[in-house]
Write an enzyme that holds these catalytic residues in place. Structure first.
Site, PDB file in Angstrom:
ATOM      1  CE  LYS B  86       4.401  -2.385  60.730  1.00 26.02           C
ATOM      2  NZ  LYS B  86       4.714  -3.601  59.942  1.00 26.02           N
ATOM      3  CB  SER B 161       3.993  -2.268  56.457  1.00 26.28           C
ATOM      4  OG  SER B 161       4.296  -3.298  57.378  1.00 26.28           O
ATOM      5  CB  SER B 185       6.545  -5.496  56.967  1.00 24.64           C
ATOM      6  OG  SER B 185       5.585  -5.314  55.958  1.00 24.64           O
TER       7      SER B 185
END
Lengths: 478, 492
Positions: B86, B161, B185
């Protein structure tokens, strides 16, 4: 009759701690001579994702200082973020302590203006980190982050000080304590100790406090004294004229000798303190505190009391030797080597202090050891040299690092105590100055010293002055 | 061998050790897959094929040597396994943007501890995946680089996210991934894309190098195609790190040993509130079905109540923005990242941050600044911290009665791209079921639970602090009994 005024002062001191690494990373904290931005890492540059780790040595230095300032050491304290924007503050917040500081509620003893002992209460002494430095160029500024993250100890007093001189003495005392502990160089000129004063003035007898102003960036002892004195005068003048004091933050312009407004009340920051989530609360066990207490040196006040007791010095005299730890050590070593604390005191604070001032060196850099002074004084005691010769031998020792005996031998300075030899010199002097002899004998007794001087000059100062006096007396008073 | 990109890490590991495939072949297969579908999925912000192939070649050398010496079985599990990271996790030499304009060209000089540990195993970094800007969002729609697409329905969001990871895994554009979870997330996108994800206990995985959103809530976690892979990645990244003071010095153990162990008798709490107001009934149905499977496996279901759950949203939206408002202060254009030149310092700050941050980030900075301001601190931040303590205590109490708490991951199925922008308040509520665990710091795992109208639904298992092992045990048993995770979308 003119109204009298009272000034109320509290001090905030920031002292850089002498740790090897910075407060929250392993970069070297010894940044002073390093090229810009060489003592930096992701943590102290505030790169995304970097996290702080507490420097244990800084915590220990703070606890030791807290103990020396008679503070309570909190078993549980919390770091907090102090938020504001400035290019020398890489994270956009300073990690400090706010609601739960590491040490609180202590005191430092000073002398008040009447010479009486007085306790200045310490509200708190907590840990935080230093900012970087900005170098302003023509039309732009450069950022150097070597200093960013150096551990800082913030020491805050209650508003217990009542004059510029008291503030000055408090700072000197604090510096001495920090230096005794070895936690900071406390060198104001180099920025290792920085100072702010909170100050208000009120008519004597008034119960409520006057409006408080803050004077920032006082970077020498003189600046502290001058700025406070100036500001008191300024405020008294305003009050006398019926004006009101504004609550402002002031700077000190040393070259013009006046304060100037840096920030008004409206421009005051809201620092939005909150507990630092990247650090756990600091837990300090009683055992840890006690172990650190064991490491404390004899503190200046205790040492002063002992010098008064053991060496027969007055408090004022004792403080002169004690204020700097190296001087106190030197003094005690000399007393150990020679005895006669009073005599050692006189030599140290006389000849040696003069040399320190003139040469502008600290005592640990001079070339005379305490044992060397003892040897010199013994040469006086056993009559090898006289006191005056001893002074010049000491100068020579300081200049060359040679020991007293060597200097005396090399330069043939041993005093002449041979009675027959001196008697013939006395005869020569009297024979050469019949007028003076006559005048002396006619009652001008003041000439005796002149005769002594003549003999000393003839022997290049080496004559045993007691013997010279005895011989002259015998011959002149015949 | 066909379609190597469909492999899980443990399947690939076994083949690599036997020499039936090479790390280079595997990596190349995944890179080809990325080439084929990335235009539609948009999972990545930055791709690093050269780095990946170089690491794969290194891995192959190690495999050849080890096989020669008959010790291939002793090599690290993740040697040669393609990995997506990420883009809020710092990677040395690889751009780390946080999906923000303000860090568009920022290249970190150091690896996050989690990345360092994965690199030490020999995992192969494919690139950096899309996220909501600074991980603030639920869908990747807040990314400065545009949204990722859900491979199960390209018109819908993959969640967020860590949506780029989820999209990449579901589209077989990577084998494993690591994301970050501040309020759901990793779990919510895993639920939205039929994947497994673990939010570890707060303090289990070092945050060093994870670009901070909300420090007291952020936690790095694995995102994978099955439970076994999640265990392998978790083992690799978990454990004390002296560079993160909030990381905990407690042995992690080999959670993989829990896989396949008996779950009979485990007490599973089912909170009434997890099936109450705001939960899409179709989602609730799928999850109830999953709970029956747990029961069939011998777990004892027990209805419980966690009434404070509903307060976790206001608590979260005070604490997280407050911390974020300070954490994001460092993006000032002085040392790195985007800078808008201006005549004065303050103008430079304002322009840099005004142009560098997107609207959601600004919204949260303003919220957080407000909550910490003089005169409001006690009413907001301090009060939120007190409620936080109560929520934590509520979990402690519940875990005296039960071993695991189970429910849906999200109250809804993935929404169409654009919906969140038009419904900013409703979208905040979709965090309802994933926030309280972050507030309490307890571990939680998302595992595929089936589908509703062709869209994935996730089952969430919540555990006691530091008891990730029980979560893995139960999730594995459930996975083996259902095989939902084996389903793959057709991308067209």
């Amino acid at each position: 009759m003119a109204q009298e005024y009272e000034v109320i002062i509290g001090m905030e001191v920031h002292a850089q701690l002498l740790t090897r690494s910075k407060m929250f990373c392993s970069c070297s904290a010894d940044y002073v001579d390093a090229p810009p931005n060489t003592h930096v890492c992701p943590v102290c540059m505030a790169l995304p994702g970097a996290l702080p780790v507490i420097n244990k040595a800084a915590v220990e230095a703070t606890i030791r200082t807290g103990l020396a300032l008679n503070c309570r050491i909190a078993s549980f304290s919390v770091f907090a973020r102090k938020n504001y924007f400035y290019p020398d503050l890489p994270k956009g917040y300073q990690i400090s302590q706010y609601e739960l500081p590491l040490t609180t509620d202590g005191w430092v003893e000073i002398e008040d203006d009447a010479g009486h002992p007085k306790r200045v209460r310490i509200r708190r002494a907590h840990l935080e980190e230093d900012t970087g430095k900005l170098v302003h160029m023509d039309g732009y500024s450069l950022v150097d982050l070597n200093r960013a993250g150096v551990p800082l100890l913030e020491i805050v007093t209650e508003a217990d000080l009542r004059s510029a001189d008291e503030a000055y003495r408090y700072l000197r005392k604090l510096r001495t304590i920090l230096r005794y502990l070895g936690v900071s160089t406390a060198d104001m000129e180099k920025g290792a100790m920085r100072c702010e004063a909170n100050l208000s003035v009120r008519p004597k007898g008034q119960k409520t406090l006057g409006t408080k102003v803050e004077i920032k960036n006082l970077n020498s002892f003189k600046a502290v004294r001058d700025a406070i004195a100036y500001e008191v005068q300024r405020q008294v003048r305003i009050l006398e004229e019926g004006g009101t004091i504004e609550q402002v933050t002031l700077g000190w312009d040393a070259s013009r000798g006046r304060t100037f407004v840096q920030r008004t009340k409206e421009e005051a920051h809201d620092y939005r303190y909150f507990p630092e989530p990247d650090l756990l609360p600091l837990e300090v066990s009683q055992e840890w505190v006690e172990a650190l207490r064991e490491t404390l040196p004899e503190l200046p006040d205790a040492k002063m009391d002992r010098f008064v007791r053991e060496y027969g010095l007055s408090r004022k005299e004792a403080w002169i030797v004690v204020e700097e730890q190296d001087v106190a050590q030197w003094y005690e070593a000399a007393v150990r080597a020679y005895g006669a604390p009073r005599q050692v005191y006189n030599w140290l604070t006389g000849e040696i202090f003069r040399y320190l001032n003139e040469a502008n060196v600290p005592i640990d850099e001079i070339r005379v050891t305490p044992e060397g002074l003892a040897e010199l004084l013994r040469l006086v005691d056993d009559g090898t040299i006289n006191r005056n010769t001893a002074k010049s031998v000491l100068q020579e020792m300081l200049a060359t690092g040679k020991d007293a005996r060597t200097i005396v031998e090399e330069q043939g300075l041993a005093q002449v105590s041979d009675e027959a030899a001196l008697a013939s010199i006395v005869e020569e002097i009297l024979a050469a100055h019949p007028d003076e002899v006559r005048r002396y004998r006619a009652g001008k007794k003041g000439l005796f010293g002149w005769f002594v001087g003549q003999v000393m000059r003839a022997t290049r100062g080496k004559a045993n002055p007691d013997l010279v006096r005895k011989l002259l007396q015998e011959r002149l008073n015949e | 061998m066909d379609e190597l990109y469909r492999l899980t890490a443990h399947e690939a590991r076994d083949l690599l050790r036997k020499g039936e495939i090479s790390a280079t072949e595997l990596t190349q297969a995944v890179l080809d897959r990325i080439h084929a579908v990335e235009d539609k999925v948009k999972a990545y912000i930055t791709l690093t094929p050269e780095i990946a192939l170089a690491q794969a070649a290194e891995a192959d050398k190690a495999f050849v040597q080890a096989r020669k010496e008959g010790r291939a079985h002793t090599l690290p599990d993740l040697l040669g396994i393609p990995l997506a990271v990420k883009d809020v996790i710092s990677t040395a030499g690889i751009r780390t943007t946080c999906a923000s304009r303000i860090l568009e060209n920022y290249i970190p000089p150091y690896d996050a501890t989690a990345v360092q540990r994965l690199r030490a195993q020999g995992a192969v970094i494919l690139g950096k995946t899309n996220t909501d800007e600074f991980a603030m969002g639920w869908s990747t729609e807040n990314s400065a680089f545009g949204p990722s697409h859900n491979p199960w329905d390209l018109t819908r969001v993959p969640g967020g996210s860590s949506g780029g990871n989820a999209a990449a895994l579901a589209a077989d554009e990577t084998i494993i991934a690591i994301g970050s979870d501040t309020g759901g997330s990793v779990r919510q996108p895993a639920g939205f894309c039929n994947l497994v994800a673990l939010r570890p206990t707060y303090g289990r995985v070092s945050r060093f190098g994870l670009v901070a959103f909300a420090s007291s809530l952020d936690q790095i976690g694995p995102m994978t195609k099955d439970v076994t892979d999640a265990a392998l990645v978790y083992e690799a990244i978990a454990g004390h790190d002296p560079r993160d003071s909030t990381s905990v010095d407690r042995p992690v153990g080999e959670v993989r040993r829990a896989l396949g162990q008996e779950v009979r008798g485990l007490r599973v709490g089912v909170p009434r509130e997890y099936f109450g107001e705001g939960i899409d009934p179709r989602v609730a149905d799928v999850v109830r079905q999953a709970l029956r499977v747990l029961e069939d496996l011998g777990a004892r279901l027990e209805e419980i109540s966690l009434p404070l759950t509903r307060h976790s949203i206001p608590v979260y939206y005070i604490i997280a923005p407050a911390e974020a408002s300070a954490n994001l202060a460092r993006y000032d254009g002085v040392r790195y990242g985007y800078r808008a030149e201006a005549a004065t310092l303050w103008e430079q700050y304002k322009r840099t941050r005004g142009r560098g941050f997107g609207p959601e980030v600004k919204r949260r900075i303003i919220l957080g600044t407000y909550a910490l301001s003089a005169g409001y601190y006690d009413a907001y931040y301090l009060r939120a911290q007190k409620v936080r303590t109560l929520i934590r205590q509520e979990y402690e109490t519940a875990f005296r009665r039960v071993d695991v708490i189970a429910g849906p991951v999200a109250p809804v199925v993935p929404w169409p791209i654009g919906w969140a922008m038009e419904n900013p308040v409703q979208v905040y509520l979709t965090d309802l079921l994933t926030i309280s665990q972050a507030i309490a710091g307890v571990p939680a795992l998302a595992v595929p639970a089936g589908f509703s109208d062709g869209l994935p639904v996730g089952l969430q298992l919540v555990g006691r602090p530091f008891d990730e092992e029980t979560l893995f045990r139960l999730a594995y048993a459930y996975e083996q009994a259902t095989q939902w995770g084996k389903k793959r979308p057709v991308i067209e």
